[in-house]
Design a protein around this motif. Structure first.
Motif, PDB file in Angstrom:
ATOM      1  N   ILE A 139       1.043  -1.213  -0.038  1.00 29.78           N
ATOM      2  CA  ILE A 139       0.015   0.136  -0.126  1.00 29.78           C
ATOM      3  C   ILE A 139       0.689   1.104   0.062  1.00 29.78           C
ATOM      4  CG2 ILE A 139      -1.512   1.384   1.433  1.00 29.78           C
ATOM      5  CD1 ILE A 139      -3.011  -1.414   2.169  1.00 29.78           C
ATOM      6  N   MET A 140       2.159   1.229   0.788  1.00 28.93           N
ATOM      7  CA  MET A 140       2.738   2.587   0.868  1.00 28.93           C
ATOM      8  C   MET A 140       3.563   2.728  -0.427  1.00 28.93           C
ATOM      9  SD  MET A 140       1.610   3.784   3.420  1.00 28.93           S
ATOM     10  CE  MET A 140       2.452   5.389   3.620  1.00 28.93           C
ATOM     11  N   GLU A 141       3.934   1.870  -1.082  1.00 27.18           N
ATOM     12  CA  GLU A 141       4.728   2.127  -2.316  1.00 27.18           C
ATOM     13  C   GLU A 141       3.513   2.459  -3.557  1.00 27.18           C
ATOM     14  OE1 GLU A 141       6.581  -1.617  -3.947  1.00 27.18           O
ATOM     15  OE2 GLU A 141       7.708  -1.934  -2.139  1.00 27.18           O
ATOM     16  N   GLU A 142       2.336   2.004  -3.270  1.00 25.31           N
ATOM     17  CA  GLU A 142       1.240   2.384  -4.236  1.00 25.31           C
ATOM     18  C   GLU A 142       1.056   4.188  -3.864  1.00 25.31           C
ATOM     19  OE1 GLU A 142      -0.708   2.499  -7.457  1.00 25.31           O
ATOM     20  OE2 GLU A 142       0.012   0.781  -7.015  1.00 25.31           O
ATOM     21  N   VAL A 143       1.041   4.197  -2.459  1.00 27.43           N
ATOM     22  CA  VAL A 143       0.506   5.697  -2.187  1.00 27.43           C
ATOM     23  C   VAL A 143       1.570   6.586  -2.467  1.00 27.43           C
ATOM     24  CG1 VAL A 143       0.723   7.433  -0.060  1.00 27.43           C
ATOM     25  CG2 VAL A 143      -0.667   5.043   0.011  1.00 27.43           C
ATOM     26  N   LYS A 144       2.973   6.243  -2.531  1.00 27.30           N
ATOM     27  CA  LYS A 144       4.226   7.040  -3.167  1.00 27.30           C
ATOM     28  C   LYS A 144       3.923   7.364  -4.551  1.00 27.30           C
ATOM     29  CE  LYS A 144       7.490   5.378   0.230  1.00 27.30           C
ATOM     30  NZ  LYS A 144       8.301   4.367   0.752  1.00 27.30           N
ATOM     31  N   LYS A 145       3.607   6.146  -5.434  1.00 26.55           N
ATOM     32  CA  LYS A 145       3.404   6.694  -6.907  1.00 26.55           C
ATOM     33  C   LYS A 145       2.197   7.454  -6.964  1.00 26.55           C
ATOM     34  CE  LYS A 145       3.937   1.657  -8.094  1.00 26.55           C
ATOM     35  NZ  LYS A 145       3.244   0.616  -8.526  1.00 26.55           N
ATOM     36  N   GLN A 146       1.056   7.397  -6.191  1.00 27.97           N
ATOM     37  CA  GLN A 146      -0.003   8.256  -6.356  1.00 27.97           C
ATOM     38  C   GLN A 146       0.181   9.627  -5.791  1.00 27.97           C
ATOM     39  OE1 GLN A 146      -2.489   7.274  -8.127  1.00 27.97           O
ATOM     40  NE2 GLN A 146      -1.668   4.973  -8.220  1.00 27.97           N
ATOM     41  N   THR A 147       1.165   9.947  -4.983  1.00 28.75           N
ATOM     42  CA  THR A 147       1.156  11.266  -4.518  1.00 28.75           C
ATOM     43  C   THR A 147       1.968  12.167  -5.467  1.00 28.75           C
ATOM     44  OG1 THR A 147       2.267   9.923  -2.498  1.00 28.75           O
ATOM     45  CG2 THR A 147       1.495  11.987  -1.992  1.00 28.75           C
ATOM     46  N   SER A 148       2.970  11.260  -6.220  1.00 29.42           N
ATOM     47  CA  SER A 148       3.383  12.544  -7.223  1.00 29.42           C
ATOM     48  C   SER A 148       2.513  12.847  -8.116  1.00 29.42           C
ATOM     49  CB  SER A 148       4.920  11.738  -7.697  1.00 29.42           C
ATOM     50  OG  SER A 148       4.366  10.328  -8.333  1.00 29.42           O
ATOM     51  N   GLY A 149       2.302  13.964  -8.136  1.00 28.37           N
ATOM     52  CA  GLY A 149       1.354  14.463  -9.235  1.00 28.37           C
ATOM     53  C   GLY A 149      -0.379  14.433  -8.814  1.00 28.37           C
ATOM     54  N   ALA A 150      -0.546  14.103  -7.702  1.00 26.14           N
ATOM     55  CA  ALA A 150      -2.097  13.906  -7.156  1.00 26.14           C
ATOM     56  C   ALA A 150      -2.273  15.138  -6.888  1.00 26.14           C
ATOM     57  CB  ALA A 150      -2.168  13.093  -5.932  1.00 26.14           C
ATOM     58  N   ASP A 151      -3.962  15.485  -7.174  1.00 25.75           N
ATOM     59  CA  ASP A 151      -4.482  16.442  -6.869  1.00 25.75           C
ATOM     60  C   ASP A 151      -4.695  16.726  -5.219  1.00 25.75           C
ATOM     61  OD1 ASP A 151      -7.343  15.374  -5.723  1.00 25.75           O
ATOM     62  OD2 ASP A 151      -7.161  14.209  -7.510  1.00 25.75           O
ATOM     63  N   PRO A 152      -5.016  17.955  -4.609  1.00 20.95           N
ATOM     64  CA  PRO A 152      -5.083  18.097  -3.329  1.00 20.95           C
ATOM     65  C   PRO A 152      -5.879  17.223  -2.522  1.00 20.95           C
ATOM     66  CG  PRO A 152      -5.211  20.318  -4.413  1.00 20.95           C
ATOM     67  CD  PRO A 152      -5.153  19.256  -5.490  1.00 20.95           C
ATOM     68  N   ALA A 153      -7.063  16.896  -2.999  1.00 19.16           N
ATOM     69  CA  ALA A 153      -8.171  16.097  -2.311  1.00 19.16           C
ATOM     70  C   ALA A 153      -7.714  14.390  -2.364  1.00 19.16           C
ATOM     71  CB  ALA A 153      -9.486  16.049  -3.050  1.00 19.16           C
ATOM     72  N   THR A 154      -6.988  14.172  -3.216  1.00 18.59           N
ATOM     73  CA  THR A 154      -6.328  12.681  -3.194  1.00 18.59           C
ATOM     74  C   THR A 154      -5.052  12.969  -2.263  1.00 18.59           C
ATOM     75  OG1 THR A 154      -6.693  12.208  -5.456  1.00 18.59           O
ATOM     76  CG2 THR A 154      -5.254  10.985  -4.435  1.00 18.59           C
ATOM     77  N   GLN A 155      -4.271  13.874  -2.233  1.00 24.52           N
ATOM     78  CA  GLN A 155      -3.237  13.922  -1.366  1.00 24.52           C
ATOM     79  C   GLN A 155      -3.553  14.077   0.243  1.00 24.52           C
ATOM     80  OE1 GLN A 155      -0.648  17.338  -2.565  1.00 24.52           O
ATOM     81  NE2 GLN A 155       0.508  15.952  -3.888  1.00 24.52           N
ATOM     82  N   GLU A 156      -4.653  14.713   0.476  1.00 25.53           N
ATOM     83  CA  GLU A 156      -5.310  14.682   1.831  1.00 25.53           C
ATOM     84  C   GLU A 156      -5.716  13.231   2.369  1.00 25.53           C
ATOM     85  OE1 GLU A 156      -9.227  16.579   3.921  1.00 25.53           O
ATOM     86  OE2 GLU A 156      -8.378  17.795   2.350  1.00 25.53           O
ATOM     87  N   THR A 157      -6.503  12.579   1.410  1.00 26.40           N
ATOM     88  CA  THR A 157      -6.895  11.323   1.665  1.00 26.40           C
ATOM     89  C   THR A 157      -5.551  10.346   1.917  1.00 26.40           C
ATOM     90  OG1 THR A 157      -8.924  11.402   0.157  1.00 26.40           O
ATOM     91  CG2 THR A 157      -8.125   9.155   0.491  1.00 26.40           C
ATOM     92  N   ILE A 158      -4.678  10.419   1.086  1.00 19.83           N
ATOM     93  CA  ILE A 158      -3.351   9.690   1.315  1.00 19.83           C
ATOM     94  C   ILE A 158      -3.020   9.937   2.840  1.00 19.83           C
ATOM     95  CG2 ILE A 158      -1.175   9.437   0.372  1.00 19.83           C
ATOM     96  CD1 ILE A 158      -2.302   9.536  -2.263  1.00 19.83           C
ATOM     97  N   GLU A 159      -2.664  11.371   2.987  1.00 17.52           N
ATOM     98  CA  GLU A 159      -2.183  11.709   4.270  1.00 17.52           C
ATOM     99  C   GLU A 159      -3.013  11.289   5.393  1.00 17.52           C
ATOM    100  OE1 GLU A 159       0.789  13.144   4.900  1.00 17.52           O
ATOM    101  OE2 GLU A 159       1.030  12.968   2.708  1.00 17.52           O
TER     102      GLU A 159
END
Length: 183
Positions: A139-159
């Protein structure tokens, strides 16, 4: 009302209307057919799938779209016919996660998601044929992939997901400490 003594939550009282039936059980647990979904915390992305047949069995679930937005569950009508889904939006998809002592190694079983019809409280674990999905997707590797270039709402969910992961790890460590001091 059903009273169930559980290992993680103590004795809980469940309304009959909250019971979810998995007629085929889960992989490795075919005999356990009645469950309830419990919140981990109010704002947590994690849920507990607590067995009502065996109070010692509970699985941590998460919506896979929170960390893998391109996740798709392709099934045949025959595979989900026993769920009586009348509309795609009635289906809720969750995956079981494994939480090791190092939260960076938390994994999700994307190969065998759970499909729930919350209207009739039926569920089923489905094995997908997609070779891109594994039973131990980090999951954390996937989160790292998604955070690069993610929109603010997605980044907030990831955080939030990261914060919840830390809280779950701290709770596990505390339970482990309590377990060693009780002996």
């Amino acid at each position: 009302m059903i009273n169930v003594k559980t290992t993680r939550f103590g004795e809980i009282e469940i309304d009959d209307s909250d019971v979810i039936e998995l007629p085929s059980g889960l992989i490795g647990f075919p005999e356990l057919k009645k469950y309830v979904l419990l919140d981990h915390d109010k704002d947590s992305p994690f849920k507990w799938l607590q067995s009502l047949d065996d109070g010692a069995i509970a699985f941590v679930l998460i919506n896979p779209l929170l960390f893998k937005p391109d996740y798709t569950v392709e099934v045949t009508e025959a595979e989900v016919s026993d769920l009586d889904l009348t509309a795609e939006e009635d289906a809720v998809i969750s995956v079981i996660i494994t939480m090791p002592s190092n939260p960076q190694n938390m994994t999700a079983n994307l190969k065998a998601p759970l499909v729930f019809n919350l209207k009739n409280r039926q569920g089923k674990q489905i094995i997908l044929s997609n070779q891109d999905y594994t039973t131990r997707h980090n999951i954390m590797e996937e989160v790292k992939k998604q955070t690069s270039g993610a929109d603010p709402a997605t980044q907030e969910t990831i955080e939030k997901l990261k914060e919840q992961q830390v809280q779950m790890d701290e709770a596990q460590q505390q339970k482990a400490k309590e377990g060693t001091t009780d002996k």
